[in-house]
Design a protein around this motif. Structure first.
Motif, PDB file in Angstrom:
ATOM      1  N   UNK A 101       0.588  -1.204   0.016  1.00  0.00           N
ATOM      2  CA  UNK A 101       0.029   0.037   0.062  1.00  0.00           C
ATOM      3  C   UNK A 101       0.851   1.233   0.102  1.00  0.00           C
ATOM      4  N   UNK A 102       2.115   1.302   0.646  1.00  0.00           N
ATOM      5  CA  UNK A 102       3.153   2.547   0.754  1.00  0.00           C
ATOM      6  C   UNK A 102       3.388   2.804  -0.592  1.00  0.00           C
ATOM      7  N   UNK A 103       3.508   1.656  -1.711  1.00  0.00           N
ATOM      8  CA  UNK A 103       4.076   1.850  -3.006  1.00  0.00           C
ATOM      9  C   UNK A 103       2.662   2.303  -3.893  1.00  0.00           C
ATOM     10  N   UNK A 104       1.682   1.541  -3.663  1.00  0.00           N
ATOM     11  CA  UNK A 104       0.387   1.970  -4.333  1.00  0.00           C
ATOM     12  C   UNK A 104       0.022   3.173  -4.434  1.00  0.00           C
ATOM     13  N   UNK A 105      -0.010   3.714  -3.095  1.00  0.00           N
ATOM     14  CA  UNK A 105      -0.279   5.102  -2.779  1.00  0.00           C
ATOM     15  C   UNK A 105       0.869   6.146  -2.935  1.00  0.00           C
ATOM     16  N   UNK A 106       1.942   5.764  -2.817  1.00  0.00           N
ATOM     17  CA  UNK A 106       3.355   6.533  -2.887  1.00  0.00           C
ATOM     18  C   UNK A 106       3.312   7.496  -1.707  1.00  0.00           C
ATOM     19  N   UNK A 107       3.379   6.756  -0.658  1.00  0.00           N
ATOM     20  CA  UNK A 107       3.295   7.502   0.543  1.00  0.00           C
ATOM     21  C   UNK A 107       4.781   8.175   0.618  1.00  0.00           C
ATOM     22  N   UNK A 108       4.831   9.313   1.260  1.00  0.00           N
ATOM     23  CA  UNK A 108       6.060  10.188   1.431  1.00  0.00           C
ATOM     24  C   UNK A 108       6.895   9.678   2.551  1.00  0.00           C
ATOM     25  N   UNK A 109       7.804  10.339   2.698  1.00  0.00           N
ATOM     26  CA  UNK A 109       8.967   9.974   3.638  1.00  0.00           C
ATOM     27  C   UNK A 109       8.447  10.901   5.107  1.00  0.00           C
ATOM     28  N   UNK A 110       9.270  10.209   5.934  1.00  0.00           N
ATOM     29  CA  UNK A 110       8.614  10.804   7.397  1.00  0.00           C
ATOM     30  C   UNK A 110       8.422  12.279   7.512  1.00  0.00           C
TER      31      UNK A 110
END
Length: 224
Positions: A119-128
């Protein structure tokens, strides 16, 4: 020209080298200067190992497991509350909160030959540092409460802050068992308000991992 036996031995050697490369795990230890609080220490790599059970786990950039090296063994701990039926995942490289999607995705594809679909890649989560950092920053699609819950939201927010403060106080007193006993409740309190990603989730995971390493992991004191 190589004979059949030599070709067989050579192919086995190449196979074993590839297996070792793709299936080895980093071995770490926590290091801190003498007199320094362990929570200010750093976990550094000191080697690698082949672990037949752990290599069966799939990868996620927001893994559900934390690995801790204890002597010559490796223990796996849940990094957060895990739903029934949810997959137990490890992180083969850097997690999403440290490395940008644009950097970690090609690295995984090059080394492990797969395109990560977590999910972090599918939604392209940003860094901290670019994640939401307060309750006011939470996007509408990540809010986990309805308008009917609004009268209770303030109390739930205060509960998150209270639990976070309590965990910090216990850590400062070196009561790591007490601190770790609250992480499940802290994680559940955050989930009642919002879905990841958020700095609160990352801080909880990192803090819990530090407690696990201090309590169980390999540690060494360094001279100043």
């Amino acid at each position: 020209q190589l004979g059949d036996a030599e070709l067989l031995v050579g192919s086995l050697m190449i196979h074993l080298m590839e297996v070792a490369t793709m299936n080895s795990h980093e071995i770490g230890q926590m290091e801190a200067e003498r007199g320094q609080n362990w929570l200010l220490g750093q976990t550094v790599p000191v080697g690698c190992a082949l672990e037949p059970t752990l290599v069966l786990l799939n990868h996620a950039c927001d893994p559900t497991m934390i690995r801790v090296n204890i002597g010559v063994s490796t223990a796996g701990f849940a990094s957060r509350n895990i739903r029934k039926g949810e997959e137990i995942t490890d992180c083969y490289s850097w997690p999403f909160d440290i490395t940008k999607y644009e950097d970690r995705s090609p690295d995984l594809l090059k080394k492990y030959k797969f395109q990560c679909g977590c999910i972090a890649c599918k939604e392209k989560w940003v860094t901290f540092h670019d994640l939401p950092r307060s309750f006011n920053d939470v996007p509408d699609d990540k809010i986990n409460f309805s308008p009917e819950d609004l009268p209770h939201v303030q109390g739930k927010m205060m509960n998150v802050q209270k639990l976070g403060s309590k965990i910090n106080q216990l850590q400062q007193k070196d009561d790591f068992d007490g601190a770790m006993s609250l992480y499940g409740e802290f994680n559940a309190a955050i989930q009642q308000l919002m879905a990841p990603p958020h700095q609160f989730y990352v801080i909880a995971r990192r803090s819990y991992a530090s407690c696990l390493w201090v309590k169980y992991g390999n540690k060494i004191r360094r001279d100043n």
